[in-house]
Write a protein that holds these residues in place. Sequence first.
Motif, mmCIF file in Angstrom:
data_model
loop_
_atom_site.group_PDB
_atom_site.id
_atom_site.type_symbol
_atom_site.label_atom_id
_atom_site.label_comp_id
_atom_site.label_asym_id
_atom_site.label_seq_id
_atom_site.Cartn_x
_atom_site.Cartn_y
_atom_site.Cartn_z
ATOM 1 N N CYS A 134 50.923 33.059 38.976
ATOM 2 C CA CYS A 134 51.493 31.711 39.129
ATOM 3 C C CYS A 134 50.749 30.640 38.339
ATOM 4 O O CYS A 134 50.926 29.458 38.596
ATOM 5 N N ALA A 135 49.880 31.027 37.426
ATOM 6 C CA ALA A 135 49.176 30.051 36.577
ATOM 7 C C ALA A 135 48.513 30.821 35.445
ATOM 8 O O ALA A 135 48.435 32.061 35.490
ATOM 9 N N GLY A 136 48.019 30.076 34.468
ATOM 10 C CA GLY A 136 47.318 30.718 33.367
ATOM 11 C C GLY A 136 46.101 31.488 33.858
ATOM 12 O O GLY A 136 45.908 32.662 33.528
ATOM 13 N N ALA A 137 45.287 30.835 34.673
ATOM 14 C CA ALA A 137 44.068 31.485 35.161
ATOM 15 C C ALA A 137 44.418 32.716 36.006
ATOM 16 O O ALA A 137 43.728 33.738 35.951
ATOM 17 N N HIS A 138 45.497 32.622 36.756
ATOM 18 C CA HIS A 138 45.965 33.740 37.580
ATOM 19 C C HIS A 138 46.379 34.912 36.672
ATOM 20 O O HIS A 138 46.119 36.077 36.978
ATOM 21 N N GLY A 139 46.994 34.571 35.537
ATOM 22 C CA GLY A 139 47.357 35.579 34.538
ATOM 23 C C GLY A 139 46.115 36.225 33.943
ATOM 24 O O GLY A 139 46.059 37.442 33.764
ATOM 25 N N GLU A 140 45.101 35.404 33.653
ATOM 26 C CA GLU A 140 43.850 35.951 33.103
ATOM 27 C C GLU A 140 43.265 36.985 34.069
ATOM 28 O O GLU A 140 42.857 38.073 33.664
ATOM 29 N N LEU A 141 43.230 36.624 35.352
ATOM 30 C CA LEU A 141 42.682 37.551 36.347
ATOM 31 C C LEU A 141 43.496 38.849 36.358
ATOM 32 O O LEU A 141 42.924 39.947 36.327
ATOM 33 N N ALA A 168 35.736 28.888 24.416
ATOM 34 C CA ALA A 168 36.849 29.268 25.301
ATOM 35 C C ALA A 168 37.138 28.216 26.372
ATOM 36 O O ALA A 168 36.275 27.434 26.759
ATOM 37 N N HIS A 169 38.365 28.234 26.843
ATOM 38 C CA HIS A 169 38.768 27.437 27.993
ATOM 39 C C HIS A 169 37.926 27.889 29.188
ATOM 40 O O HIS A 169 37.665 29.089 29.338
ATOM 41 N N GLY A 170 37.538 26.944 30.043
ATOM 42 C CA GLY A 170 36.652 27.262 31.162
ATOM 43 C C GLY A 170 37.184 28.332 32.100
ATOM 44 O O GLY A 170 36.416 29.026 32.780
ATOM 45 N N THR A 171 38.513 28.474 32.139
ATOM 46 C CA THR A 171 39.070 29.481 33.053
ATOM 47 C C THR A 171 38.718 30.898 32.604
ATOM 48 O O THR A 171 38.688 31.804 33.431
ATOM 49 N N ASN A 172 38.453 31.117 31.304
ATOM 50 C CA ASN A 172 38.182 32.486 30.823
ATOM 51 C C ASN A 172 36.951 33.096 31.498
ATOM 52 O O ASN A 172 37.064 34.143 32.150
ATOM 53 N N PRO A 173 35.773 32.461 31.362
ATOM 54 C CA PRO A 173 34.607 33.039 32.044
ATOM 55 C C PRO A 173 34.780 33.064 33.566
ATOM 56 O O PRO A 173 34.328 33.996 34.230
ATOM 57 N N TYR A 241 44.320 38.301 24.958
ATOM 58 C CA TYR A 241 44.733 37.087 24.254
ATOM 59 C C TYR A 241 45.097 36.004 25.257
ATOM 60 O O TYR A 241 45.993 36.200 26.082
ATOM 61 N N ASP A 242 44.396 34.876 25.204
ATOM 62 C CA ASP A 242 44.735 33.735 26.053
ATOM 63 C C ASP A 242 45.853 32.968 25.348
ATOM 64 O O ASP A 242 45.621 32.199 24.424
ATOM 65 N N GLY A 243 47.081 33.211 25.804
ATOM 66 C CA GLY A 243 48.251 32.618 25.144
ATOM 67 C C GLY A 243 48.775 31.389 25.850
ATOM 68 O O GLY A 243 49.958 31.072 25.757
ATOM 69 N N ALA A 244 47.871 30.683 26.570
ATOM 70 C CA ALA A 244 48.302 29.464 27.263
ATOM 71 C C ALA A 244 48.972 28.513 26.283
ATOM 72 O O ALA A 244 49.956 27.863 26.611
ATOM 73 N N ASN A 245 48.433 28.457 25.062
ATOM 74 C CA ASN A 245 48.978 27.548 24.053
ATOM 75 C C ASN A 245 49.608 28.348 22.929
ATOM 76 O O ASN A 245 49.105 28.426 21.832
ATOM 77 N N MET A 246 50.733 28.940 23.197
ATOM 78 C CA MET A 246 51.442 29.760 22.215
ATOM 79 C C MET A 246 52.236 28.859 21.266
ATOM 80 O O MET A 246 52.799 29.317 20.279
ATOM 81 N N MET A 263 47.799 39.993 27.275
ATOM 82 C CA MET A 263 47.804 38.540 27.093
ATOM 83 C C MET A 263 48.525 37.867 28.259
ATOM 84 O O MET A 263 49.255 38.503 29.006
ATOM 85 N N HIS A 264 48.292 36.556 28.393
ATOM 86 C CA HIS A 264 49.145 35.792 29.306
ATOM 87 C C HIS A 264 49.755 34.633 28.541
ATOM 88 O O HIS A 264 49.245 34.225 27.487
ATOM 89 N N LEU A 265 50.845 34.128 29.071
ATOM 90 C CA LEU A 265 51.484 32.916 28.546
ATOM 91 C C LEU A 265 51.476 31.890 29.655
ATOM 92 O O LEU A 265 51.482 32.252 30.837
ATOM 93 N N ASN A 266 51.448 30.617 29.295
ATOM 94 C CA ASN A 266 51.658 29.576 30.296
ATOM 95 C C ASN A 266 53.078 29.052 30.098
ATOM 96 O O ASN A 266 53.325 28.273 29.190
ATOM 97 N N LEU A 267 54.001 29.511 30.942
ATOM 98 C CA LEU A 267 55.378 29.015 30.807
ATOM 99 C C LEU A 267 55.390 27.503 31.009
ATOM 100 O O LEU A 267 56.206 26.798 30.435
ATOM 101 N N HIS A 268 54.442 27.013 31.838
ATOM 102 C CA HIS A 268 54.385 25.582 32.124
ATOM 103 C C HIS A 268 53.700 24.793 31.010
ATOM 104 O O HIS A 268 53.478 23.615 31.159
ATOM 105 N N LYS A 269 53.362 25.394 29.914
ATOM 106 C CA LYS A 269 52.934 24.603 28.761
ATOM 107 C C LYS A 269 53.938 24.858 27.638
ATOM 108 O O LYS A 269 54.787 24.038 27.349
HETATM 109 C C1 LIG Z 1 45.640 25.596 30.417
HETATM 110 C C2 LIG Z 1 44.868 26.714 29.869
HETATM 111 C C3 LIG Z 1 44.469 27.778 30.692
HETATM 112 C C4 LIG Z 1 44.651 27.791 32.199
HETATM 113 O O1 LIG Z 1 45.972 27.657 32.650
HETATM 114 P P1 LIG Z 1 46.247 27.183 34.154
HETATM 115 O O2 LIG Z 1 47.720 27.329 34.339
HETATM 116 O O3 LIG Z 1 45.786 25.762 34.242
HETATM 117 O O4 LIG Z 1 45.471 28.069 35.079
HETATM 118 C C5 LIG Z 1 43.807 28.825 30.094
HETATM 119 N N1 LIG Z 1 43.519 28.827 28.787
HETATM 120 C C6 LIG Z 1 43.874 27.812 27.958
HETATM 121 C C7 LIG Z 1 43.545 27.887 26.512
HETATM 122 C C8 LIG Z 1 44.561 26.720 28.475
HETATM 123 O O5 LIG Z 1 44.903 25.706 27.674
#
Ligand SMILES: *Cc1c(COP(=O)(O)O)cnc(C)c1O
Length: 466
Positions: A134-141, A168-173, A241-246, A263-269
């Motif tokens: 349900c979120a980017g960080a959740h996808g990373e996990l 890296a984005h703080g959510t990665n570590p 691959y952190d694809g939050a910003n595809m 990889m994950h995608l952030n549909l909300h971005k």
């Molecule tokens: C926003 C973002 C995330 C985290 O996504 P959330 O939905 O906020 O958990 C991870 N990596 C990058 C590069 C981001 O921009």
Amino acid sequence: MKYYDKLIFELSREGRKGFSLPEDRFPSAPELPATLRRGTALPLPEVSEPDVVRHYTNLSQMNFGVDTGFYPLGSCTMKYNPKINEEMAALGGFAGLHPLMHPGLTKGACEVYREMEKALSEITGMYAFTFDPCAGAHGELTGLMIMRNYHMLRGDTARTKVIVPDSAHGTNPASAAVCGLEVVEVKSFENGRIDVEALKSLLGPDIAGIMMTNPNTLGLFETEVSAIASLVHNAGGLLYYDGANMNPLMGVVRPGDMGFDIMHLNLHKTFSTPHGGGGPGSGPVGYAKHLENCVPDLRVSGFHGNFGVILRAYAYILSLGRENIRKVGQYAVLSANYIKECLKDVYKLPIEGVCKHEFVFDGLINDGAREGVPGATTLDVAKRLLDYGFHAPTIYFPLLFHQALMIEPTETESKETLDEFIAVMRKIAGEAAEDPMILHEAPHNAPISRPDETAAARNPVLRYSM
Ligand SMILES: *Cc1c(COP(=O)(O)O)cnc(C)c1O
């Protein structure tokens, strides 16, 4: 006088009502047993309907949203969210669904998942997707759980470390730590890209894989990505691959083709569903065919993730179509480079060259510092932007630069808006050089000036009365 000059939360007056129902409306309603009945009425505010409507409408106008103005918040992709997405998500057949409904009644929703899986696999070059996160960080996990399962199932239990670049984005570590993996940092070069020689020295039988963002958080494309992919694979690791910003890559290049396994995608971005203030989000995870058996059995969320968000993203993809999806990235990249080039004579650009969808300035070139008056900082510039009706860019991230000002315009803004923003940024630079106090005291006309942001996030006051 503006509404917020008389910010009053206590509007209650005894006996005032926001509804009127006929007395005999429910003549045959069964009486609640006495033991279940309330002895005294709930202490709810007593207000009229116009009181409520004005209160909330006024509050909403104290907020800044992508529907009210330009929102160049780097790494967050605050693009305009087309209203057709909302209309689709509000269709009764979708909005009224319940995950426990009879399967015969949810075939339309199942088809949306299938079609989305096809579309995302095609856009990213992955084999399949799970939509639970349900979120980017959740996808990373979730993705890291796939990585860990892959090694576990092969009996390769020594691989407990994951490499994460310093940019890296703080959510990665954080996600790696939550997954029980140890984080090993790899440094960036002066040019903002991963130092391949430094990476080589870290690879070994204890490395589960690497997490990469490409373009990285400086908005720079990792030019050595193929070399990195072979190095990591040859050392027995996987590539995440952190694809939050595809956004910049859609329809142009695919992480699957670059050698990424998960990889994950952030549909909300990238896929234009509204976000902010903590949700709602959706972070679907894609994986290569050889990892099919490694997807965790246990669900990472209740039922099937955030269906409404997935549906909005589906509407977005369909309304763009193959041709226009490609243009999203091209326009996002053009907008970012345009702003960068128009401002780099007044803001410090630490890394020259073409950027992707975003870029980072390192504060003002002339911050106006003088005897007894400190120079204007990135925070000051961000606050002053609010006075001119623009949302601030992301500030003090990434951590590689002390005065980072991270600007991401997205593809949805017109040239006129970009030009207005550029003019205001230049004006602010001029103000700083002349009298930095104007910036230190900004914002001058926002509802509140400079709250303690940490306290506001940690101890929010969520009740209208104490
Ligand atoms: C926003 C973002 C995330 C985290 O996504 P959330 O939905 O906020 O958990 C991870 N990596 C990058 C590069 C981001 O921009």
